[in-house]
Design a protein around this motif. Sequence first.
Motif, PDB file in Angstrom:
ATOM      1  N   UNK A 146     -17.310 -14.164  24.588  1.00  0.00           N
ATOM      2  CA  UNK A 146     -16.449 -13.284  23.828  1.00  0.00           C
ATOM      3  C   UNK A 146     -15.575 -14.093  22.885  1.00  0.00           C
ATOM      4  N   UNK A 147     -15.477 -13.650  21.652  1.00  0.00           N
ATOM      5  CA  UNK A 147     -14.599 -14.264  20.658  1.00  0.00           C
ATOM      6  C   UNK A 147     -13.501 -13.281  20.294  1.00  0.00           C
ATOM      7  N   UNK A 148     -12.271 -13.753  20.272  1.00  0.00           N
ATOM      8  CA  UNK A 148     -11.152 -13.009  19.704  1.00  0.00           C
ATOM      9  C   UNK A 148     -10.804 -13.721  18.407  1.00  0.00           C
ATOM     10  N   UNK A 149     -10.930 -13.007  17.303  1.00  0.00           N
ATOM     11  CA  UNK A 149     -10.921 -13.624  15.973  1.00  0.00           C
ATOM     12  C   UNK A 149      -9.791 -13.043  15.135  1.00  0.00           C
ATOM     13  N   UNK A 150      -9.096 -13.936  14.422  1.00  0.00           N
ATOM     14  CA  UNK A 150      -8.035 -13.530  13.500  1.00  0.00           C
ATOM     15  C   UNK A 150      -8.354 -14.094  12.116  1.00  0.00           C
ATOM     16  N   UNK A 151      -8.886 -13.271  11.221  1.00  0.00           N
ATOM     17  CA  UNK A 151      -9.143 -13.764   9.861  1.00  0.00           C
ATOM     18  C   UNK A 151      -7.836 -13.804   9.063  1.00  0.00           C
ATOM     19  N   UNK A 152      -7.588 -14.915   8.408  1.00  0.00           N
ATOM     20  CA  UNK A 152      -6.387 -15.049   7.580  1.00  0.00           C
ATOM     21  C   UNK A 152      -6.662 -14.700   6.123  1.00  0.00           C
ATOM     22  N   UNK A 203     -10.374  16.123   8.942  1.00  0.00           N
ATOM     23  CA  UNK A 203      -8.937  16.337   8.819  1.00  0.00           C
ATOM     24  C   UNK A 203      -8.588  17.439   7.822  1.00  0.00           C
ATOM     25  N   UNK A 204      -9.617  17.971   7.176  1.00  0.00           N
ATOM     26  CA  UNK A 204      -9.445  19.060   6.206  1.00  0.00           C
ATOM     27  C   UNK A 204      -8.503  18.649   5.067  1.00  0.00           C
ATOM     28  N   UNK A 205      -8.790  17.474   4.517  1.00  0.00           N
ATOM     29  CA  UNK A 205      -8.058  16.993   3.343  1.00  0.00           C
ATOM     30  C   UNK A 205      -9.075  16.720   2.246  1.00  0.00           C
ATOM     31  N   UNK A 206      -8.617  16.785   1.003  1.00  0.00           N
ATOM     32  CA  UNK A 206      -9.549  16.620  -0.121  1.00  0.00           C
ATOM     33  C   UNK A 206      -9.839  15.155  -0.418  1.00  0.00           C
ATOM     34  N   UNK A 207      -8.886  14.267  -0.074  1.00  0.00           N
ATOM     35  CA  UNK A 207      -9.071  12.866  -0.432  1.00  0.00           C
ATOM     36  C   UNK A 207      -8.273  11.963   0.492  1.00  0.00           C
ATOM     37  N   UNK A 208      -8.851  10.807   0.810  1.00  0.00           N
ATOM     38  CA  UNK A 208      -8.159   9.709   1.476  1.00  0.00           C
ATOM     39  C   UNK A 208      -8.471   8.440   0.703  1.00  0.00           C
ATOM     40  N   UNK A 209      -7.548   7.496   0.717  1.00  0.00           N
ATOM     41  CA  UNK A 209      -7.699   6.258  -0.042  1.00  0.00           C
ATOM     42  C   UNK A 209      -8.080   5.121   0.900  1.00  0.00           C
ATOM     43  N   UNK A 210      -9.167   4.439   0.572  1.00  0.00           N
ATOM     44  CA  UNK A 210      -9.610   3.279   1.342  1.00  0.00           C
ATOM     45  C   UNK A 210      -8.753   2.073   0.955  1.00  0.00           C
ATOM     46  N   UNK A 211      -8.060   1.450   1.911  1.00  0.00           N
ATOM     47  CA  UNK A 211      -7.181   0.331   1.575  1.00  0.00           C
ATOM     48  C   UNK A 211      -7.743  -1.017   2.032  1.00  0.00           C
ATOM     49  N   UNK A 212      -8.791  -0.996   2.843  1.00  0.00           N
ATOM     50  CA  UNK A 212      -9.536  -2.215   3.193  1.00  0.00           C
ATOM     51  C   UNK A 212     -10.915  -1.764   3.645  1.00  0.00           C
ATOM     52  N   UNK A 213     -11.774  -2.691   3.965  1.00  0.00           N
ATOM     53  CA  UNK A 213     -13.162  -2.333   4.266  1.00  0.00           C
ATOM     54  C   UNK A 213     -13.642  -2.931   5.580  1.00  0.00           C
ATOM     55  N   UNK A 214     -14.641  -2.266   6.164  1.00  0.00           N
ATOM     56  CA  UNK A 214     -15.403  -2.813   7.279  1.00  0.00           C
ATOM     57  C   UNK A 214     -16.878  -2.760   6.910  1.00  0.00           C
ATOM     58  N   UNK A 227      -0.006  -0.363   0.742  1.00  0.00           N
ATOM     59  CA  UNK A 227      -0.970  -1.161   1.507  1.00  0.00           C
ATOM     60  C   UNK A 227      -1.602  -2.244   0.637  1.00  0.00           C
ATOM     61  N   UNK A 228      -1.812  -1.941  -0.630  1.00  0.00           N
ATOM     62  CA  UNK A 228      -2.339  -2.963  -1.533  1.00  0.00           C
ATOM     63  C   UNK A 228      -1.442  -4.185  -1.574  1.00  0.00           C
ATOM     64  N   UNK A 229      -0.138  -3.949  -1.625  1.00  0.00           N
ATOM     65  CA  UNK A 229       0.824  -5.053  -1.617  1.00  0.00           C
ATOM     66  C   UNK A 229       0.826  -5.776  -0.271  1.00  0.00           C
ATOM     67  N   UNK A 230       0.768  -5.015   0.818  1.00  0.00           N
ATOM     68  CA  UNK A 230       0.766  -5.631   2.150  1.00  0.00           C
ATOM     69  C   UNK A 230      -0.444  -6.551   2.318  1.00  0.00           C
ATOM     70  N   UNK A 231      -1.606  -6.073   1.916  1.00  0.00           N
ATOM     71  CA  UNK A 231      -2.810  -6.905   2.048  1.00  0.00           C
ATOM     72  C   UNK A 231      -2.763  -8.094   1.094  1.00  0.00           C
ATOM     73  N   UNK A 232      -2.309  -7.866  -0.127  1.00  0.00           N
ATOM     74  CA  UNK A 232      -2.233  -8.960  -1.101  1.00  0.00           C
ATOM     75  C   UNK A 232      -1.292 -10.057  -0.624  1.00  0.00           C
ATOM     76  N   UNK A 233      -0.205  -9.667   0.025  1.00  0.00           N
ATOM     77  CA  UNK A 233       0.784 -10.639   0.513  1.00  0.00           C
ATOM     78  C   UNK A 233       0.478 -11.133   1.925  1.00  0.00           C
ATOM     79  N   UNK A 234      -0.703 -10.770   2.430  1.00  0.00           N
ATOM     80  CA  UNK A 234      -1.152 -11.200   3.762  1.00  0.00           C
ATOM     81  C   UNK A 234      -0.144 -10.814   4.848  1.00  0.00           C
TER      82      UNK A 234
END
Length: 226
Positions: free
Chosen positions: A136-142, A40-51, A71-78
């Motif tokens: 096949x499993x369709x999974x929703x982690x809470x 994307x020709x950018x110097x930095x991107x911020x990781x907000x969750x992991x795989x 995004x930190x707030x969105x993930x923290x507040x589920x």
Amino acid sequence: MYIDVLLDHPDFVIINKPANIAVQNENDRLGILPSICQQLQVSKLWLVHRLDKVTSGILILAKHAQAAAIFGQLFENKQVEKYYLAIASKKPKKKQGSIKGGMHKVRDGKWILNSNNQNLAITQFFSYGVLANIRLFLVKPLTGKTHQIRVALKSLASPILGDELYKGETSDRTYLHAYAVKFCYQQQEILVTCKPNFGEHFISIEMSDFLNKLASPTALPWPKVK
């Protein structure tokens, strides 16, 4: 390596992470984060969750610190709904429902579920018999615990195909894919889905047909969260 961009928003980008590539650099291989920055020709991107390295699919990266904080707030507040696809070769103890337990780390980098509520993990799922010996499993982690889905399916006696760390049968990949994500970003509802494009069982005609007929993951009758 070209990385598929699923959504390019002014504040963030959503990509389709390939399987078997780590997010950060490894000794002998460029990681996803520096790779997509180059692309994307950018110097930095911020990781907000992991795989996990073995997991493919949807990964959200913020374009600046303010977006990363949102995004930190969105993930923290589920407030971010995540949905995954997994394939197992063994029938589960139950076909749908919830898996709940404390995550406890053991040797060799593995985790197990126990009956206490320390480091609590909650996972909801539906499962479908698509082919003989292919479920096949369709999974929703809470919750967002390390190896959560892999441990949850192992606890059902249906370890993920290819996930040898958790006693899954040997295969051409670990069959875990981040399939869909839904959240509200500054009053804009975002819903992105991404079908897997790697793995003989994921891309088989039968599996592709089944996924085409399957309802949107957000529309399924998931249990109410207490």
